[in-house]
Design a protein around this motif. Structure first.
Motif, mmCIF file in Angstrom:
data_model
loop_
_atom_site.group_PDB
_atom_site.id
_atom_site.type_symbol
_atom_site.label_atom_id
_atom_site.label_comp_id
_atom_site.label_asym_id
_atom_site.label_seq_id
_atom_site.Cartn_x
_atom_site.Cartn_y
_atom_site.Cartn_z
ATOM 1 N N PHE A 266 50.138 15.331 20.494
ATOM 2 C CA PHE A 266 50.872 14.072 20.457
ATOM 3 C C PHE A 266 52.026 14.168 21.440
ATOM 4 N N VAL A 267 52.315 13.069 22.101
ATOM 5 C CA VAL A 267 53.533 12.956 22.911
ATOM 6 C C VAL A 267 54.311 11.776 22.354
ATOM 7 N N TYR B 202 54.268 10.923 11.459
ATOM 8 C CA TYR B 202 54.106 11.782 10.298
ATOM 9 C C TYR B 202 52.709 12.396 10.196
ATOM 10 N N LEU B 203 51.894 12.232 11.224
ATOM 11 C CA LEU B 203 50.561 12.819 11.208
ATOM 12 C C LEU B 203 50.595 14.264 11.683
ATOM 13 N N LYS B 204 49.566 14.999 11.350
ATOM 14 C CA LYS B 204 49.395 16.369 11.837
ATOM 15 C C LYS B 204 48.306 16.350 12.910
ATOM 16 N N VAL B 205 48.585 16.986 14.018
ATOM 17 C CA VAL B 205 47.631 16.983 15.129
ATOM 18 C C VAL B 205 46.285 17.536 14.695
ATOM 19 N N ASN B 206 46.301 18.656 13.961
ATOM 20 C CA ASN B 206 45.026 19.290 13.613
ATOM 21 C C ASN B 206 44.293 18.596 12.471
ATOM 22 N N GLY C 7 53.640 5.943 21.406
ATOM 23 C CA GLY C 7 53.207 7.323 21.282
ATOM 24 C C GLY C 7 51.882 7.551 21.990
ATOM 25 N N PHE C 8 51.694 8.752 22.489
ATOM 26 C CA PHE C 8 50.466 9.137 23.183
ATOM 27 C C PHE C 8 49.679 10.130 22.336
ATOM 28 N N SER D 241 54.424 4.534 18.163
ATOM 29 C CA SER D 241 54.845 5.899 17.852
ATOM 30 C C SER D 241 55.025 6.111 16.359
ATOM 31 N N ARG D 242 55.319 5.040 15.616
ATOM 32 C CA ARG D 242 55.458 5.167 14.166
ATOM 33 C C ARG D 242 54.175 5.688 13.527
ATOM 34 N N CYS D 243 53.036 5.326 14.089
ATOM 35 C CA CYS D 243 51.762 5.725 13.508
ATOM 36 C C CYS D 243 51.605 7.240 13.486
ATOM 37 N N ILE D 244 51.962 7.893 14.585
ATOM 38 C CA ILE D 244 51.700 9.328 14.690
ATOM 39 C C ILE D 244 52.870 10.188 14.231
#
Length: 324
Positions: free
Chosen positions: A121-122, A101-105, A136-137, A96-99
């Motif tokens: 993201f979930v 701070y990412l932006k879905v788009n 994280g999903f 879950s740490r990977c996603i």
């Protein structure tokens, strides 16, 4: 909770009646129970992985067709963020740490030599301290590839998680394990660059509840906790003798910890954290894919994937995951 947050995170509380995923994995025969005991993590700090390998073996994506890369670009193959694992059609998991701070788009999954735009993201519905046990999903938009054969790895379902103290985990350490993921060669992780080269590699590892508390304390000389599942390239006894094998290493966010059961690879968990020091390789902590929260989040991701867009506006999935 306002649904506008869905473009970066999805927080949700699932209704108790959602059991489709559990039933498909035969977990309902032994209902998941919560133990009142909790881990004492007062003296524990769970650092982020540096995403490198030492003496790991190069492998091909054909050997592990369910493996994937997460990149933070809709057009380029960089920057690489972490490894992901396909566990169902259009559904991937990672640390879950990977996603976080990412932006879905802006996020793309590179899988089976194809690019898939992230749809949602979930993140964990009940996060743990410093994400040591958090998965994280990533749900991808599969409309352009609806005829694709989605190679997915089976989840390890031979042991039910019965408590938060991981006492159930002691029965699993006798199996043979590997970790697979995209990693840099050791040394390059200290050179910040979006162009860093990540190659798919694997490493034979051992898993144990004792690896992290004993080996980290042995090298860092500080009072630590870490009473959680970890893997390393060698055993405690080999580590104390300082044999060459203990200098092998593979620690990447989302790295797949797998075991072979009757000829089939099954996913035990994904790498989520790990400390590093200059002269030695230390164990890596991983999240096991068998918690009640994991399956709640899996159900949420499945509902998002299966949404036909008639009732839910794209990007506003909170009500899907709140429903029973």
């Amino acid at each position: 909770m306002l649904p506008v947050l869905v473009f970066t995170f999805i927080y949700f509380q699932m209704a108790a009646g959602s059991t489709d995923i559990l039933e498909s994995l035969n977990f309902t025969s032994n209902p998941i129970m919560r133990n009142a005991k909790t881990l004492d993590l007062t003296f524990t700090f769970f650092p982020m992985l540096s995403n490198y390998q030492a003496n790991a073996v190069p492998v091909t994506e054909a050997q592990y067709p369910w493996i994937a890369r997460v990149v933070h670009s809709r057009t380029a193959d960089v920057p690489h963020m972490c490894t992901a694992v396909c566990i169902a059609e259009a559904i991937f998991i990672t640390a879950s740490r990977c996603i976080h701070y990412l932006k879905v788009n802006h996020t793309t999954i590179i899988y089976m030599s194809k690019r898939f735009d992230a749809l949602a993201f979930v993140i964990p519905s009940e996060p743990t301290k410093q994400a040591f046990d958090d998965i994280g999903f990533i749900v991808v938009d599969d409309k352009s590839f609806n005829r694709l054969d989605w190679p997915a790895i089976q989840l390890f379902d031979s042991m039910n998680r019965t408590d938060e103290m991981f006492t159930w985990f002691s029965e699993l350490v006798s199996l043979k394990y590997k970790v697979v993921g995209y990693a840099m060669k050791k040394g390059y992780e200290r050179i910040p660059s979006q162009e860093q080269q990540f190659n798919l590699t694997e490493l034979d590892v051992v898993v144990s509840m004792e690896l992290c508390p004993k080996l980290i304390k042995f090298r860092i000389k500080k009072r630590t906790g870490f009473a959680v599942p970890c893997y390393h390239s060698c055993t405690l006894q080999q580590f104390e003798k300082n044999i060459d094998r203990c200098y092998n290493y593979h620690g990447v966010e989302g790295g797949a910890v797998i075991t072979n059961v009757m000829g089939y690879n099954k996913l035990m968990g994904v790498a989520t954290w790990g400390p590093s020091i200059k002269d030695y390789e230390l164990p890596v902590g991983f999240a096991v894919v068998n918690s009640e929260n994991f399956f709640k989040d899996f159900t949420c991701a499945t509902k998002i994937r299966d949404d036909n867009g008639l009732l839910i506006t794209k990007g506003y999935y909170q009500t899907l995951c709140n429903s029973g």
